[in-house]
Design a protein around this motif. Structure first.
Motif, short mmCIF file in Angstrom:
data_model
loop_
_atom_site.label_atom_id
_atom_site.label_comp_id
_atom_site.label_asym_id
_atom_site.label_seq_id
_atom_site.Cartn_x
_atom_site.Cartn_y
_atom_site.Cartn_z
N LEU A 67 0.82 -1.21 0.00
CA LEU A 67 0.00 0.00 0.00
C LEU A 67 0.86 1.26 0.00
O LEU A 67 0.57 2.22 -0.72
CB LEU A 67 -0.93 0.02 1.22
N ALA A 68 1.91 1.27 0.79
CA ALA A 68 2.80 2.44 0.84
C ALA A 68 3.44 2.67 -0.52
O ALA A 68 3.58 3.82 -0.97
CB ALA A 68 3.87 2.24 1.90
N ARG A 69 3.82 1.59 -1.18
CA ARG A 69 4.43 1.71 -2.51
C ARG A 69 3.43 2.31 -3.50
O ARG A 69 3.77 3.16 -4.33
CB ARG A 69 4.91 0.35 -2.99
N LYS A 70 2.17 1.87 -3.43
CA LYS A 70 1.14 2.41 -4.32
C LYS A 70 0.92 3.89 -4.07
O LYS A 70 0.78 4.68 -5.00
CB LYS A 70 -0.18 1.65 -4.14
N HIS A 71 0.91 4.30 -2.80
CA HIS A 71 0.74 5.72 -2.47
C HIS A 71 1.91 6.54 -3.00
O HIS A 71 1.72 7.64 -3.52
CB HIS A 71 0.60 5.91 -0.96
N ARG A 72 3.12 6.00 -2.86
CA ARG A 72 4.28 6.73 -3.38
C ARG A 72 4.24 6.84 -4.90
O ARG A 72 4.63 7.84 -5.46
CB ARG A 72 5.57 6.06 -2.92
N ASP A 110 14.09 18.42 -8.85
CA ASP A 110 15.21 17.51 -8.68
C ASP A 110 15.27 16.94 -7.26
O ASP A 110 15.53 15.76 -7.08
CB ASP A 110 16.53 18.22 -9.00
N ARG A 111 15.04 17.76 -6.27
CA ARG A 111 15.13 17.30 -4.88
C ARG A 111 14.05 16.25 -4.60
O ARG A 111 14.31 15.24 -3.98
CB ARG A 111 14.99 18.50 -3.93
N VAL A 112 12.85 16.52 -5.06
CA VAL A 112 11.76 15.57 -4.86
C VAL A 112 12.08 14.26 -5.57
O VAL A 112 11.89 13.17 -5.01
CB VAL A 112 10.42 16.15 -5.36
N GLN A 113 12.59 14.35 -6.79
CA GLN A 113 12.91 13.15 -7.55
C GLN A 113 14.01 12.35 -6.86
O GLN A 113 13.96 11.12 -6.82
CB GLN A 113 13.34 13.51 -8.97
N GLN A 114 14.99 13.03 -6.28
CA GLN A 114 16.05 12.34 -5.55
C GLN A 114 15.49 11.59 -4.35
O GLN A 114 15.88 10.44 -4.09
CB GLN A 114 17.12 13.32 -5.07
N LEU A 115 14.59 12.22 -3.62
CA LEU A 115 13.98 11.57 -2.46
C LEU A 115 13.14 10.36 -2.87
O LEU A 115 13.18 9.32 -2.22
CB LEU A 115 13.11 12.57 -1.69
N VAL A 116 12.41 10.49 -3.97
CA VAL A 116 11.60 9.39 -4.45
C VAL A 116 12.49 8.23 -4.87
O VAL A 116 12.24 7.07 -4.52
CB VAL A 116 10.70 9.85 -5.63
N GLU A 117 13.56 8.51 -5.61
CA GLU A 117 14.46 7.46 -6.05
C GLU A 117 15.14 6.77 -4.87
O GLU A 117 15.32 5.55 -4.87
CB GLU A 117 15.50 8.02 -7.01
N ARG A 118 15.52 7.55 -3.86
CA ARG A 118 16.14 6.97 -2.68
C ARG A 118 15.16 6.04 -1.95
O ARG A 118 15.52 4.96 -1.50
CB ARG A 118 16.62 8.07 -1.73
N PHE A 134 12.61 4.41 -3.31
CA PHE A 134 12.42 3.20 -4.11
C PHE A 134 13.61 2.26 -3.97
O PHE A 134 13.43 1.04 -3.93
CB PHE A 134 12.19 3.53 -5.58
N ALA A 135 14.80 2.79 -3.89
CA ALA A 135 15.98 1.96 -3.69
C ALA A 135 15.90 1.24 -2.34
O ALA A 135 16.23 0.05 -2.23
CB ALA A 135 17.25 2.79 -3.78
N LEU A 136 15.44 1.95 -1.32
CA LEU A 136 15.28 1.34 -0.01
C LEU A 136 14.21 0.24 -0.04
O LEU A 136 14.40 -0.82 0.53
CB LEU A 136 14.91 2.41 1.03
N ASP A 137 13.11 0.51 -0.74
CA ASP A 137 12.05 -0.50 -0.88
C ASP A 137 12.58 -1.76 -1.57
O ASP A 137 12.28 -2.87 -1.15
CB ASP A 137 10.87 0.04 -1.68
N ASP A 138 13.36 -1.56 -2.62
CA ASP A 138 13.92 -2.71 -3.33
C ASP A 138 14.83 -3.52 -2.43
O ASP A 138 14.78 -4.75 -2.42
CB ASP A 138 14.70 -2.26 -4.57
N ARG A 139 15.66 -2.82 -1.66
CA ARG A 139 16.57 -3.52 -0.75
C ARG A 139 15.80 -4.30 0.32
O ARG A 139 16.10 -5.45 0.60
CB ARG A 139 17.51 -2.53 -0.08
N LEU A 140 14.76 -3.68 0.89
CA LEU A 140 13.96 -4.35 1.90
C LEU A 140 13.23 -5.56 1.31
O LEU A 140 13.13 -6.60 1.97
CB LEU A 140 12.94 -3.38 2.52
N GLU A 141 12.76 -5.43 0.10
CA GLU A 141 12.08 -6.55 -0.55
C GLU A 141 13.03 -7.71 -0.80
O GLU A 141 12.69 -8.87 -0.58
CB GLU A 141 11.45 -6.09 -1.86
#
Length: 61
Positions: free
Chosen positions: A14-19, A38-46, A48-55
């Protein structure tokens, strides 16, 4: 009380869908305003990288 694995995975989903919704909306707003987000995009990419690592850690167990 411990939470089940399915419960945790569902809430991460659900959190991923909201993001995703926020990212798509932010992209549209940045194009309409003509200002780069750019700042928002950097935060979003960071995030997603954390989500991938946790998965990956979750599936490795």
């Amino acid at each position: 009380m411990t939470r089940s694995r399915a419960f945790n995975r569902f809430h991460r989903f659900l959190a991923r869908k909201h993001r995703d919704e926020i990212r798509n909306t932010t992209h549209v707003l940045s194009v309409e305003d003509g200002r780069p987000c750019d700042r928002v995009q950097q935060l979003v990419e960071r995030r997603f990288a954390l989500d991938d690592r946790l998965e990956m850690e979750e599936t490795a167990r």
